[in-house]
Design a protein around this motif. Structure first.
Motif, PDB file in Angstrom:
ATOM      1  N   GLU A  40      20.133  55.949  -3.140  1.00 20.37           N
ATOM      2  CA  GLU A  40      20.723  54.905  -2.274  1.00 20.37           C
ATOM      3  C   GLU A  40      19.629  54.149  -1.522  1.00 20.37           C
ATOM      4  OE1 GLU A  40      22.538  57.839  -2.624  1.00 20.37           O
ATOM      5  OE2 GLU A  40      24.036  56.664  -3.700  1.00 20.37           O
ATOM      6  N   LYS A 209      34.152  57.172   4.194  1.00 16.83           N
ATOM      7  CA  LYS A 209      33.230  58.267   3.852  1.00 16.83           C
ATOM      8  C   LYS A 209      33.979  59.430   3.201  1.00 16.83           C
ATOM      9  CE  LYS A 209      30.053  61.357   6.400  1.00 16.83           C
ATOM     10  NZ  LYS A 209      29.453  61.957   5.276  1.00 16.83           N
ATOM     11  N   ARG A 213      28.973  60.814   0.510  1.00 19.85           N
ATOM     12  CA  ARG A 213      28.981  59.373   0.218  1.00 19.85           C
ATOM     13  C   ARG A 213      29.605  58.590   1.377  1.00 19.85           C
ATOM     14  NH1 ARG A 213      32.304  59.328  -5.126  1.00 19.85           N
ATOM     15  NH2 ARG A 213      31.980  57.068  -4.998  1.00 19.85           N
ATOM     16  N   THR A 229      25.193  52.583  -0.187  1.00 23.78           N
ATOM     17  CA  THR A 229      25.971  53.517   0.641  1.00 23.78           C
ATOM     18  C   THR A 229      26.482  54.723  -0.145  1.00 23.78           C
ATOM     19  OG1 THR A 229      28.068  52.422   0.115  1.00 23.78           O
ATOM     20  CG2 THR A 229      26.860  51.594   2.033  1.00 23.78           C
ATOM     21  N   GLY A 230      26.503  54.609  -1.444  1.00 16.88           N
ATOM     22  CA  GLY A 230      27.100  55.678  -2.260  1.00 16.88           C
ATOM     23  C   GLY A 230      28.598  55.502  -2.429  1.00 16.88           C
ATOM     24  N   ALA A 237      25.914  58.862  -7.992  1.00 19.22           N
ATOM     25  CA  ALA A 237      26.345  59.182  -6.619  1.00 19.22           C
ATOM     26  C   ALA A 237      27.562  60.106  -6.622  1.00 19.22           C
ATOM     27  CB  ALA A 237      26.670  57.893  -5.867  1.00 19.22           C
ATOM     28  N   ALA A 238      28.496  59.850  -7.567  1.00 20.39           N
ATOM     29  CA  ALA A 238      29.763  60.593  -7.502  1.00 20.39           C
ATOM     30  C   ALA A 238      29.684  61.943  -8.200  1.00 20.39           C
ATOM     31  CB  ALA A 238      30.872  59.754  -8.145  1.00 20.39           C
TER      32      ALA A 238
END
Ligand SMILES: Cc1cc2nc3c(=O)[nH]c(=O)nc-3n(C[C@H](O)[C@H](O)[C@H](O)COP(=O)(O)OP(=O)(O)OC[C@H]3O[C@@H](n4cnc5c(N)ncnc54)[C@H](O)[C@@H]3O)c2cc1C
Ligand code: SF4
Lengths: 564, 205
Positions: A40, A209, A213, A229-230, A237-238
């Protein structure tokens, strides 16, 4: 003894679900990714980085591709295919080379495929010149995994009643929709008045949020941009960050796999790759999973010959690379001029962060004699024109009518007008890209990449039927924009394949004669080799299909666990 | 063969194929329309001829050639207006110098840009017996319109304008668009987070 239980090659939509599921089940996993590992903190809203220079894609002098374009017929009526390297053709099929692959840069408009998409042939019959087949699985088999993606990747949305509404096993989306732009209200009112069903497009974006993330911060620069930000549901990211956190998954960036080595019985033993320094490395595993994105997956299998696979892995019936598909489409655009609006409406229209998030699927199946009766249609997705300012400015340097360049005062007036006097709503058209004998990947006999390995040669023939459907949909899209009050409404439908929505090449099916993978996405005659990116798809539906790639990869991960 | 034919023929030999592709109409159309789900076709840069050994590092002295001519062309293409910045205000020349010296710059493209003024001045001399910078606006316009008709010339102008737009609208971290002057003029809202000094595109690997 193998180095790892499972070796996953590539790290995009097809890879993340497999790595996470297997790592969480306690198996040791290594992910080999040819590109770097950005986090990120490395992503900024920099148009030069994201859209105008080759930062997330390889330089074409290092990793070229050869493209074959249709260029008319000879005197005997045979099609002529002109082959060109990327430098001549002006496009390539790289879509994001770094940990997380193209999912880092996607817009995250997420659509499930419909039950009819799994049986296109049975529902709509054959079309001359198109290799349409039904899928070996039905929607019911994938549905629990669509639901799983909603939770694991994070899909936000709102359910509305609709003639083509998805059949769901869960009551609602796990996340409410992201913030919506003011123009959605106008869109809803107008499309309802037209007896249409405005559809809030599900997004692979977290509105708030969740876990490590952050929620979306509405930067206004989403598609084509890495997410700081994710919130965007990239595979990295996930899924992959969580896979690494289990302690069972290792990610090796800068690992370009060039060959899978198989033994006399045809089983894959090792993956060979070039590391960052160009040195050759080798990894052994019990099971190998290829998810390099459609073009590169076929290239890797074709490059991996062995005693049992003289024509490449899974290619005994010459099926690898065949029936490559994209998403047919094009787009349209309408201008909303501030001049005709109140200052308050202008203010609202100018707002950049919130999403339009609207689609229309009223013509997913079309019943119209003009098209010959009941045919498969598609999706219209609406969004604000991308804010990328340099790209927008560059399109103003032409007088499109005369073809002359514009500069000086006239250029400055054009820039002022396009940037400060109006906003543009666009739509994208998604129709089925029909698989044909003229859309496939092979290995180029001459051109090599910087490591000396043969590059992909891609023929990108399209089927005219897809353009007919595309035009039909574009006409509907233009009607909506016009009714909304847009001016200068126009559209372009094209057979140019979009580089970022590529699938097929290793179809799954029950018959090894005309498919590469079985229904579990395992290569027919190889016990320990799976393909989990979009390559498995025999047809692609008529909406963006990354949700389907994610869902299928989760499904296959469950099959792999049983095989370990 | 007349002199301008000679100028243009030579110039076309120097035109990198990569630029023709980068500047093709298709690229512009793609960038205009397909930017969300259908991602933009990105500029293609590939070396197709062997690069000459000549050093492409730009001469930073702006009063010397080729910069005198480049700056004059930039000012002609993008003059300041009563309420709008021109090439000087957006630091178009400084920006171009920085980008040409960036580590990932294609040497052939750089060379092509740097060599342009020679051709322009040769043509200006043929048409008006003067260097480009010595010409009045009207004559400058005529020279550039003549240049536009030639493939190499047109590509050179597209390059100059493209980098000028970058100077106008890229993040000030790259050296153009000082204090966001271009963004302000066009009411453009940049995205956040913005790139810091140590994350310019050639530093990301
Ligand atoms: C700008 C943009 C917008 C998009 N918007 C949407 C959208 O709104 N909705 C939607 O559904 N889809 C969208 N997509 C498409 C989506 O990103 C793709 O469908 C998806 O990422 C494909 O997944 P994949 O696993 O096939 O390939 P990828 O995600 O591309 O992953 C493949 C990975 O394999 C790596 N790799 C390749 N070859 C090798 C090798 N030999 N060795 C090691 N690693 C290798 C690559 O570097 C890459 O990281 C978008 C894509 C882009 C670029
Ligand atoms: S923060 Fe939101 S808008 Fe920005 S890139 Fe991420 S998901 Fe897209």
């Amino acid at each position: 003894m193998s180095d790892f239980d499972v070796c996953v090659i590539g790290s995009g939509a097809g890879a993340g679900p497999v790595a996470l599921t297997l790592a969480e089940a306690g198996h040791s996993v290594v992910v080999l990714e040819k590109g770097p590992w950005f986090r990120e903190k490395d992503f900024f809203k920099d148009e030069l980085t994201h859209s105008l220079r080759r930062v997330y894609k390889p330089k074409l002098q290092d990793e070229p591709q050869v493209l074959e374009d249709y260029s008319g017929r000879d005197e005997n009526g045979n099609a002529i295919w002109k082959s060109q390297t990327n430098s001549e053709s002006g496009r390539d099929f790289w879509a994001g080379n770094c940990v997380g692959g193209a999912t880092n840069f996607m817009s995250g408009f997420f659509y499930r495929m419909k039950p009819e998409d799994f049986r296109l042939l049975a529902e709509f019959g054959s079309i001359a010149g198109a290799n349409i087949v039904d899928w070996p699985i039905g929607y019911e088999e994938l549905e629990p995994y669509y639901a799983k993606v909603e939770k694991e990747v994070g899909v936000s949305g709102r359910i509305v009643s609709h003639p083509f509404a998805d059949h769901r096993s869960t009551a609602d989306f796990p996340y409410p929709p992201t913030d919506e732009h003011f123009i959605c209200r106008l869109f809803d009112v107008v499309s309802r008045a037209m007896k249409l069903h405005p559809l809030p497009t599900p997004r692979a974006i977290l509105p708030y949020k969740a876990g490590d993330r952050r929620g979306c911060e509405y930067s206004g620069y989403c598609g084509d941009y890495g997410c700081a930000t994710g919130a965007k549901g990239s595979s990295r990211a996930a899924l992959l960050d969580r896979a690494v956190a289990t302690g069972k998954c290792e990610i090796r960036p800068h690992a370009k796999v060039y060959r899978l080595v198989s033994d006399k019985k045809g089983k894959v033993k090792t993956a060979e790759y070039f590391d960052k320094t160009g040195a050759v490395q080798q990894i052994s595993a019990k099971i190998f999973v290829v998810a390099c994105q459609a073009v590169e997956t076929s290239r890797l299998l074709l490059s991996s010959t062995g005693p049992h696979h003289p024509k490449g892995l899974g290619n005994n019936h010459n099926q690898v690379g065949k029936n490559l598909i994209f998403s047919t489409g094009g787009s349209g655009m309408g201008e909303f001029s501030y001049e005709k609006m109140s200052p308050r409406t202008t203010d609202l229209l100018k707002r950049q962060g919130p999403f339009v998030n609207r689609g229309l699927q009223d013509w997913y199946i079309i019943n119209d004699q003009k098209l010959g009766g009941r045919v498969k249609g598609g999706t219209l997705d609406f969004m604000m024109r991308h804010p990328n300012p340099i790209s927008r400015a560059k399109s103003e340097m032409w007088d499109w009518q005369s073809g002359k360049m514009v500069w000086g005062e006239p250029l400055k007036n054009k820039l002022e007008s396009t940037f400060t006097r109006s906003r543009y709503l666009i739509f994208e058209v998604f129709a089925d890209w029909l698989p044909t004998d003229n859309c496939f990947v092979s290995l180029d006999p001459k051109v090599k990449d910087k490591w000396g390995t043969p590059v992909a040669r891609i023929r990108t023939g399209y089927h005219d039927h897809a353009l007919v459907v595309g035009e039909y949909l574009a006409k509907k899209g233009k009607e909506v924009l016009t009714k909304m009050g847009a001016t200068n409404v126009n559209s372009t439908i094209t057979g140019d394949p979009p580089a970022n929505l590529a699938a097929g090449g290793c179809r799954f099916g029950n018959d090894p004669q005309n498919s590469v993978l079985n229904a579990d996405c395992r290569v027919h005659n190889v016990d320990n080799l799976y393909v989990t990116d979009g390559s498995f798809m025999p047809t692609g539906g008529s909406a963006p299909y990354t949700w389907t790639i994610y869902a299928n990869a989760f499904r296959v991960a469950d099959k792999i666990i049983k095989n370990l | 063969m007349n002199i301008s034919r000679l100028i243009f023929n030579e110039w076309e030999n120097e035109l990198p194929l990569s630029l023709v592709t980068k500047h093709s109409r298709r690229q512009f159309i793609q960038r205009l329309t397909h930017l969300s789900v259908f991602a933009a076709g990105l500029p293609v840069i590939i070396k197709t001829k062997s690069v000459r050994a000549a050093d492409c590092s730009p001469d930073l002295i702006k009063t010397n050639e080729p910069w005198q001519t480049i700056i004059a062309v930039q000012n002609h293409l993008f003059p300041a207006g009563p309420k709008s910045p021109g090439a000087i205000e957006i630091k178009a020349a400084e920006y171009l110098q920085i980008i040409l010296a960036a580590p990932d710059m294609d040497p052939e493209e750089c060379q092509f840009i740097i060599n342009g003024p020679q051709r322009i001045n040769a043509l200006a001399t043929e048409m008006y017996q003067k260097k480009f910078i010595a010409l009045e606006d009207g004559a400058r316009e005529k020279v550039l319109r003549r240049i536009e008709k030639n493939m190499a010339g047109r590509n050179w102008l597209i390059s100059i304008l493209s980098y000028l737009f970058e100077a106008l609208l890229s993040d000030p971290v790259y050296g153009g668009n000082p204090a966001g002057i271009g963004w302000q003029w066009l009411n453009h809202q940049p995205g956040y987070p913005r790139p810091p000094q140590n994350k310019k595109y050639w530093m990301l690997k």
